[in-house]
Design a protein around this motif. Structure first.
Motif, PDB file in Angstrom:
ATOM      1  N   TYR A 135       0.831  -1.199   0.000  1.00  0.00           N
ATOM      2  CA  TYR A 135       0.000   0.000   0.000  1.00  0.00           C
ATOM      3  C   TYR A 135       0.870   1.255   0.000  1.00  0.00           C
ATOM      4  O   TYR A 135       0.583   2.224  -0.725  1.00  0.00           O
ATOM      5  CB  TYR A 135      -0.925  -0.020   1.202  1.00  0.00           C
ATOM      6  CG  TYR A 135      -1.664   1.252   1.420  1.00  0.00           C
ATOM      7  CD1 TYR A 135      -2.742   1.595   0.600  1.00  0.00           C
ATOM      8  CD2 TYR A 135      -1.289   2.147   2.433  1.00  0.00           C
ATOM      9  CE1 TYR A 135      -3.420   2.794   0.792  1.00  0.00           C
ATOM     10  CE2 TYR A 135      -1.966   3.336   2.620  1.00  0.00           C
ATOM     11  CZ  TYR A 135      -3.031   3.650   1.812  1.00  0.00           C
ATOM     12  OH  TYR A 135      -3.708   4.853   1.993  1.00  0.00           O
ATOM     13  N   LEU A 136       1.963   1.259   0.790  1.00  0.00           N
ATOM     14  CA  LEU A 136       2.847   2.421   0.834  1.00  0.00           C
ATOM     15  C   LEU A 136       3.594   2.590  -0.487  1.00  0.00           C
ATOM     16  O   LEU A 136       3.849   3.740  -0.926  1.00  0.00           O
ATOM     17  CB  LEU A 136       3.823   2.295   1.993  1.00  0.00           C
ATOM     18  CG  LEU A 136       3.201   2.370   3.400  1.00  0.00           C
ATOM     19  CD1 LEU A 136       4.257   2.132   4.471  1.00  0.00           C
ATOM     20  CD2 LEU A 136       2.512   3.720   3.611  1.00  0.00           C
ATOM     21  N   GLN A 137       3.959   1.499  -1.109  1.00  0.00           N
ATOM     22  CA  GLN A 137       4.611   1.624  -2.417  1.00  0.00           C
ATOM     23  C   GLN A 137       3.651   2.217  -3.443  1.00  0.00           C
ATOM     24  O   GLN A 137       4.033   3.070  -4.275  1.00  0.00           O
ATOM     25  CB  GLN A 137       5.112   0.249  -2.868  1.00  0.00           C
ATOM     26  CG  GLN A 137       6.299  -0.249  -2.076  1.00  0.00           C
ATOM     27  CD  GLN A 137       6.750  -1.627  -2.549  1.00  0.00           C
ATOM     28  OE1 GLN A 137       6.137  -2.209  -3.453  1.00  0.00           O
ATOM     29  NE2 GLN A 137       7.826  -2.123  -1.930  1.00  0.00           N
ATOM     30  N   GLN A 138       2.413   1.760  -3.396  1.00  0.00           N
ATOM     31  CA  GLN A 138       1.419   2.341  -4.307  1.00  0.00           C
ATOM     32  C   GLN A 138       1.209   3.822  -3.994  1.00  0.00           C
ATOM     33  O   GLN A 138       1.041   4.641  -4.901  1.00  0.00           O
ATOM     34  CB  GLN A 138       0.100   1.582  -4.190  1.00  0.00           C
ATOM     35  CG  GLN A 138       0.139   0.171  -4.721  1.00  0.00           C
ATOM     36  CD  GLN A 138      -1.197  -0.543  -4.567  1.00  0.00           C
ATOM     37  OE1 GLN A 138      -2.186   0.072  -4.119  1.00  0.00           O
ATOM     38  NE2 GLN A 138      -1.225  -1.814  -4.941  1.00  0.00           N
ATOM     39  N   LEU A 139       1.240   4.118  -2.733  1.00  0.00           N
ATOM     40  CA  LEU A 139       1.067   5.522  -2.349  1.00  0.00           C
ATOM     41  C   LEU A 139       2.238   6.371  -2.827  1.00  0.00           C
ATOM     42  O   LEU A 139       2.053   7.528  -3.269  1.00  0.00           O
ATOM     43  CB  LEU A 139       0.922   5.618  -0.831  1.00  0.00           C
ATOM     44  CG  LEU A 139       0.456   6.967  -0.265  1.00  0.00           C
ATOM     45  CD1 LEU A 139      -0.927   7.320  -0.803  1.00  0.00           C
ATOM     46  CD2 LEU A 139       0.450   6.940   1.255  1.00  0.00           C
ATOM     47  N   SER A 140       3.433   5.832  -2.836  1.00  0.00           N
ATOM     48  CA  SER A 140       4.608   6.564  -3.336  1.00  0.00           C
ATOM     49  C   SER A 140       4.514   6.752  -4.853  1.00  0.00           C
ATOM     50  O   SER A 140       4.831   7.818  -5.388  1.00  0.00           O
ATOM     51  CB  SER A 140       5.881   5.811  -2.974  1.00  0.00           C
ATOM     52  OG  SER A 140       6.031   5.724  -1.590  1.00  0.00           O
ATOM     53  N   ARG A 141       4.108   5.705  -5.551  1.00  0.00           N
ATOM     54  CA  ARG A 141       3.965   5.821  -6.997  1.00  0.00           C
ATOM     55  C   ARG A 141       2.868   6.826  -7.352  1.00  0.00           C
ATOM     56  O   ARG A 141       2.952   7.577  -8.336  1.00  0.00           O
ATOM     57  CB  ARG A 141       3.650   4.462  -7.601  1.00  0.00           C
ATOM     58  CG  ARG A 141       4.853   3.524  -7.598  1.00  0.00           C
ATOM     59  CD  ARG A 141       4.613   2.378  -8.566  1.00  0.00           C
ATOM     60  NE  ARG A 141       3.462   1.559  -8.141  1.00  0.00           N
ATOM     61  CZ  ARG A 141       3.510   0.515  -7.329  1.00  0.00           C
ATOM     62  NH1 ARG A 141       4.698   0.132  -6.829  1.00  0.00           N
ATOM     63  NH2 ARG A 141       2.412  -0.140  -7.025  1.00  0.00           N
ATOM     64  N   LYS A 142       1.812   6.886  -6.580  1.00  0.00           N
ATOM     65  CA  LYS A 142       0.744   7.851  -6.824  1.00  0.00           C
ATOM     66  C   LYS A 142       1.250   9.273  -6.653  1.00  0.00           C
ATOM     67  O   LYS A 142       0.919  10.169  -7.430  1.00  0.00           O
ATOM     68  CB  LYS A 142      -0.415   7.592  -5.875  1.00  0.00           C
ATOM     69  CG  LYS A 142      -1.533   8.625  -6.005  1.00  0.00           C
ATOM     70  CD  LYS A 142      -2.588   8.420  -4.956  1.00  0.00           C
ATOM     71  CE  LYS A 142      -3.633   9.542  -5.049  1.00  0.00           C
ATOM     72  NZ  LYS A 142      -4.661   9.448  -3.988  1.00  0.00           N
ATOM     73  N   ALA A 143       2.097   9.456  -5.662  1.00  0.00           N
ATOM     74  CA  ALA A 143       2.634  10.799  -5.452  1.00  0.00           C
ATOM     75  C   ALA A 143       3.578  11.173  -6.559  1.00  0.00           C
ATOM     76  O   ALA A 143       3.663  12.348  -6.959  1.00  0.00           O
ATOM     77  CB  ALA A 143       3.349  10.858  -4.098  1.00  0.00           C
ATOM     78  N   GLU A 144       4.300  10.224  -7.095  1.00  0.00           N
ATOM     79  CA  GLU A 144       5.225  10.515  -8.181  1.00  0.00           C
ATOM     80  C   GLU A 144       4.461  10.783  -9.489  1.00  0.00           C
ATOM     81  O   GLU A 144       4.816  11.655 -10.272  1.00  0.00           O
ATOM     82  CB  GLU A 144       6.199   9.360  -8.360  1.00  0.00           C
ATOM     83  CG  GLU A 144       7.166   9.214  -7.193  1.00  0.00           C
ATOM     84  CD  GLU A 144       8.072   8.007  -7.359  1.00  0.00           C
ATOM     85  OE1 GLU A 144       7.909   7.289  -8.379  1.00  0.00           O
ATOM     86  OE2 GLU A 144       8.937   7.769  -6.484  1.00  0.00           O
TER      87      GLU A 144
ATOM     88  N   GLY B 239      -1.340  10.102  -9.927  1.00  0.00           N
ATOM     89  CA  GLY B 239      -2.483   9.323 -10.409  1.00  0.00           C
ATOM     90  C   GLY B 239      -3.387   8.942  -9.255  1.00  0.00           C
ATOM     91  O   GLY B 239      -3.222   9.324  -8.102  1.00  0.00           O
ATOM     92  N   SER B 240      -4.397   8.136  -9.636  1.00  0.00           N
ATOM     93  CA  SER B 240      -5.344   7.657  -8.627  1.00  0.00           C
ATOM     94  C   SER B 240      -4.806   6.395  -7.972  1.00  0.00           C
ATOM     95  O   SER B 240      -4.080   5.618  -8.581  1.00  0.00           O
ATOM     96  CB  SER B 240      -6.701   7.368  -9.273  1.00  0.00           C
ATOM     97  OG  SER B 240      -6.579   6.348 -10.261  1.00  0.00           O
ATOM     98  N   LEU B 241      -5.247   6.158  -6.724  1.00  0.00           N
ATOM     99  CA  LEU B 241      -4.804   4.993  -5.959  1.00  0.00           C
ATOM    100  C   LEU B 241      -5.907   3.953  -5.973  1.00  0.00           C
ATOM    101  O   LEU B 241      -7.040   4.217  -5.511  1.00  0.00           O
ATOM    102  CB  LEU B 241      -4.480   5.394  -4.514  1.00  0.00           C
ATOM    103  CG  LEU B 241      -4.015   4.259  -3.600  1.00  0.00           C
ATOM    104  CD1 LEU B 241      -2.724   3.650  -4.129  1.00  0.00           C
ATOM    105  CD2 LEU B 241      -3.826   4.775  -2.171  1.00  0.00           C
ATOM    106  N   ALA B 242      -5.580   2.830  -6.571  1.00  0.00           N
ATOM    107  CA  ALA B 242      -6.561   1.741  -6.655  1.00  0.00           C
ATOM    108  C   ALA B 242      -6.209   0.690  -5.632  1.00  0.00           C
ATOM    109  O   ALA B 242      -5.162   0.037  -5.718  1.00  0.00           O
ATOM    110  CB  ALA B 242      -6.574   1.135  -8.042  1.00  0.00           C
ATOM    111  N   VAL B 243      -7.084   0.469  -4.648  1.00  0.00           N
ATOM    112  CA  VAL B 243      -6.861  -0.527  -3.582  1.00  0.00           C
ATOM    113  C   VAL B 243      -8.027  -1.496  -3.597  1.00  0.00           C
ATOM    114  O   VAL B 243      -9.197  -1.069  -3.585  1.00  0.00           O
ATOM    115  CB  VAL B 243      -6.750   0.144  -2.200  1.00  0.00           C
ATOM    116  CG1 VAL B 243      -6.523  -0.901  -1.118  1.00  0.00           C
ATOM    117  CG2 VAL B 243      -5.648   1.196  -2.205  1.00  0.00           C
TER     118      VAL B 243
ATOM    119  N   SER C  75       3.553  11.286   8.313  1.00  0.00           N
ATOM    120  CA  SER C  75       3.274  10.602   7.053  1.00  0.00           C
ATOM    121  C   SER C  75       3.219   9.103   7.260  1.00  0.00           C
ATOM    122  O   SER C  75       3.861   8.554   8.172  1.00  0.00           O
ATOM    123  CB  SER C  75       4.336  10.954   6.000  1.00  0.00           C
ATOM    124  OG  SER C  75       5.584  10.456   6.422  1.00  0.00           O
ATOM    125  N   PRO C  76       2.435   8.393   6.419  1.00  0.00           N
ATOM    126  CA  PRO C  76       2.370   6.927   6.575  1.00  0.00           C
ATOM    127  C   PRO C  76       3.721   6.257   6.406  1.00  0.00           C
ATOM    128  O   PRO C  76       4.013   5.262   7.085  1.00  0.00           O
ATOM    129  CB  PRO C  76       1.386   6.503   5.479  1.00  0.00           C
ATOM    130  CG  PRO C  76       0.613   7.716   5.142  1.00  0.00           C
ATOM    131  CD  PRO C  76       1.526   8.894   5.393  1.00  0.00           C
TER     132      PRO C  76
END
Length: 751
Positions: free
Chosen positions: A357-366, A369-373, A616-617
């Protein structure tokens, strides 16, 4: 003993055979003037006495010494027969004088008497002279006096014999009248009757006289021997003219040496005999003890037979129940293993989902984009946050405000799963209680079983030791102890201590009762408790370590260390002894901690922009993972004293601190929080490693940690965090990095 000499009696011989043949006894009686009737009575009397035997008083014809005056007579008178009694009365000293004082006169007179065949009748004057001569000889005491009192008249004789029957003279002491008076027929018949009645009494009197005569002879012989001994001693005392050989010192010395050698040989012989007798006494005492002990063979046999039957029944019972015991043990182990694996799997899955989840959150910040969970990930994340919230609330209620996120064990179970676990555990324990419901207490109660063997040890200690009961008891008690350990969990702080368990107390009492043999090194009873723990308790602890123990749990680790320390202390039966099970336990502990380091330690590294914000998470996740790794580091170093130092340094410093914690500290910006983390690392190190006062350099595995401290000190000194720098110096001093501490003090001018 002297014997009475046998007297010699001979029949009188006539001077010529013609005169004897011509003369008739009756004519001879008539010539002497004896009546014929008297002669017939005399003949009858002689025949009667001859029939009486050798002890009678019969008269015989005997030779007599010729009277000295008879030679002058021109013509020989009529011959008469002298009895032996008359001969003794006439010459009583002949026998005694011939025995005591042999001389030529007596010998010639004896030969003359034996040679003479006819004796003339002496006259009254001659008889009177002979009597005076005999009395004179008796007065000289040259013979053994028979003390025979001769009376002059027949009246006196009769009166004396009537008054004192024992003083009656013997046959040879009575005198025979030369001219017996004629007797009538009535007198002869009366005499015949009297003689017959006195026959028995005379024989007894003769035996008594015989004994008196023998005693007198023995007394005489003793007197003679004593007189000879006195004379010989007197001669020895008076004989001083005996010459002795000249005295030579060498001869005396040689004789003394010879005598000393003989005495020494005799002493050695006596010494050997004494030792032999002492050994015989010891052997006899041993035999007596064996015999005394063998007197109770019947009781011994009865006891051994009953004990044999008891042990056989006990073994059969345990062999039958061991299957049920193994079943409940397997069920309980499977239940605990299921719970432990569920918690471990849940933690690893939650770590994986949270990291993703944190990796997806980092990629979203970069990518902006939207975060799909997905729903599963979302549900897991919500579950994780829900448990954390519950733990925070519990800590607030308890007043614990110093707790760090990530140090919780996170072993909370849902209510349903907890209920199912407790129900299953209760069912297993109930099944365990049913195992020995049909068994008597003598075969399932450890205290009763040990009491049986204690009776054996007290009654027959030799056979008890020869049977190696001390080695057999741990095997017999193993199934029963396993039943009591079924509900024992060494990973719980509230579990019962080993020393408080009933089986432990019973075995300790059994060993204490045999304290009289405790000093014996070969006594196997002193190792019973250690053998039980080594073969029963330690394997169960190993099962918990390998399958159920969670090294990241501080409570489980602390409880396990406590029980392991108690078990290993009892397990060591001798100094410096290390058992195989102890080595297996330590090896399993090391292996489980190494596996935890490899599988459960994860400290992600994020960009500084992502972790600068403490809320931050990413920063929170990194903090939680760092403190979880530091918690494992602390739990590993708690084994100090049980595990070797090099093993702990390799696990804690080499594989955990240098690989994970140091990297996280180097990647973080030096702040007071970083110094607090370093202080926690230093507080976890055992003080025993730094007790050497001569130690100037720290442990080699702490070199990276010292470099982190130095960098943090330089960066903080520029920011005016002098208190944190002072704290860094104290840390360096504690870990014996004295040179580095002095360099910081000199560089920053600190005291």
């Amino acid at each position: 003993m002297a014997h009475r000499p046998k007297r010699t009696f001979r029949r009188r011989q006539a001077e010529s055979s013609e005169s004897d043949d011509a003369e008739d006894p009756s004519a001879e009686q008539e010539e002497e003037g004896w009546p014929s009737g008297g002669g017939g009575a005399e003949v009858a009397e002689r025949q009667r006495r001859a029939r009486r035997g050798p002890r009678g008083r019969g008269l015989v014809w005997a030779s007599s010494r010729r009277a000295p005056d008879a030679a002058s007579r021109a013509d020989g008178g009529p011959t008469v027969g002298f009895s032996a009694h008359e001969e003794d009365e006439t010459h009583p000293s002949l026998d005694s004088e011939s025995d005591l004082r042999p001389s030529s006169d007596s010998t010639s007179s004896l030969e003359e008497k034996e040679a003479s065949s006819i004796v003339k009748i002496p006259d009254a004057a001659f008889i009177q002279a002979a009597r005076r001569k005999r009395e004179l000889a008796r007065a000289q005491s040259d013979f053994i006096s028979l003390r025979v009192n001769h009376t002059s008249t027949t009246f006196d004789k009769k009166r004396s014999s009537e008054e004192d029957p024992e003083s009656e003279p013997d046959d040879y002491e009575k005198s025979i009248p030369f001219t017996p008076k004629p007797q009538t027929l009535g007198q002869r018949m009366a005499e015949e009757t009297t003689n017959r009645s006195e026959e028995t009494s005379e024989e007894s009197e003769e035996d008594e006289n015989q004994d008196v005569w023998e005693q007198q002879q023995m007394k005489k012989a003793r007197d003679i021997n004593l007189s000879h001994c006195g004379e010989s001693q007197t001669m020895k005392k008076l004989n001083t003219s005996i010459s002795f050989p000249p005295v030579n010192l060498e001869i005396i010395k040689k004789q003394l040496n010879t005598r000393l050698t003989l005495l020494q040989d005799t002493h050695r012989l006596h010494q050997r005999e004494y030792e032999k007798y002492v050994q015989d006494i010891k052997n006899s005492k041993a035999v007596i003890q064996n015999l005394e002990s063998s007197s109770n063979q019947a009781l011994s046999y009865k006891f051994y037979k009953s004990m044999k039957t008891y042990v056989e029944n006990l073994i059969d019972c345990l062999n039958e129940k061991i299957i049920n015991i193994q079943e409940v043990e397997s069920a309980m182990h499977a239940l605990l293993l299921k719970q432990a694996m569920m918690l471990l799997k849940r933690r690893q899955e939650e770590l994986k989902y949270e990291s993703a989840y944190l990796q997806q959150l980092s990629r979203k910040a970069e990518t902006n984009g939207s975060l799909a969970v997905d729903e599963k990930s979302q549900w897991i994340l919500e579950e994780i946050e829900s448990r954390r919230t519950q733990r925070r609330q519990a800590r607030v209620l308890s007043g614990n405000y110093t707790h760090q996120e990530g140090t919780s064990s996170d072993d909370e179970l849902p209510s349903k799963e907890k209920t199912d676990f407790q129900k299953s555990q209760g069912d297993i324990l109930q099944d365990c209680k049913k195992i020995f419901e049909d068994v008597h207490d003598e075969f399932c109660n450890i205290q009763n079983i040990l009491l049986k063997f204690q009776q054996w040890r007290e009654k027959f200690p030799d056979s008890y030791c020869e049977a190696f009961i001390g080695l057999c008891i741990p095997k017999l008690l193993n199934p029963l102890i396993r039943v009591q350990l079924l509900d024992w969990n060494p990973l719980k702080l509230d579990s019962v201590d080993l020393k408080q368990m009933p089986w432990f107390v019973s075995i300790r009492e059994f060993m204490d009762n045999g304290v009289e043999d405790a000093a014996n090194d070969d006594n196997p009873d002193k190792n019973i408790l250690s053998a039980v723990i080594n073969k029963t308790v330690v394997p169960r602890i190993i099962d918990f370590v390998e399958s159920i123990w969670d090294p990241l749990s501080s409570s489980q680790t602390a409880s396990l260390i406590t029980h392991c320390r108690a078990a290993l202390e009892e397990c060591c039966t001798a100094e410096n002894e290390v058992s195989k099970n102890k080595q297996g336990l330590l090896k399993s502990i090391v292996s489980r901690m190494q596996k935890a380091i490899e599988d459960d330690v994860f400290i992600p590294l994020y960009p500084k922009s992502a972790v600068e914000n403490r809320t931050s998470p990413h920063s929170k996740f990194q903090e939680r993972q760092f403190w979880a790794a530091l918690k494992l580091f602390r739990n590993i170093l708690l084994w100090n004293g049980l595990l070797p130092d090099d093993t702990l340094q390799d696990l804690g410093l080499g594989k955990l601190l240098n690989r994970y914690l140091i990297i996280a500290l180097l990647n973080a910006t030096p702040t007071p929080d970083t110094i607090r983390k370093c202080s926690q690392v230093a507080a976890s190190l055992p003080e025993k490693w730094f007790e050497n006062p001569a130690m100037k350099t720290s442990i080699p595995q702490l070199e990276n940690f010292i470099q982190v401290l130095l960098q943090s000190a330089h960066k903080l000194s520029t920011c005016e965090f002098r208190n944190e720098v002072s704290e860094i110096i104290l840390i360096l001093v504690k870990i014996k990095a004295m040179n580095q501490a002095e360099s910081i003090i000199d560089e920053h001018h600190l005291e």
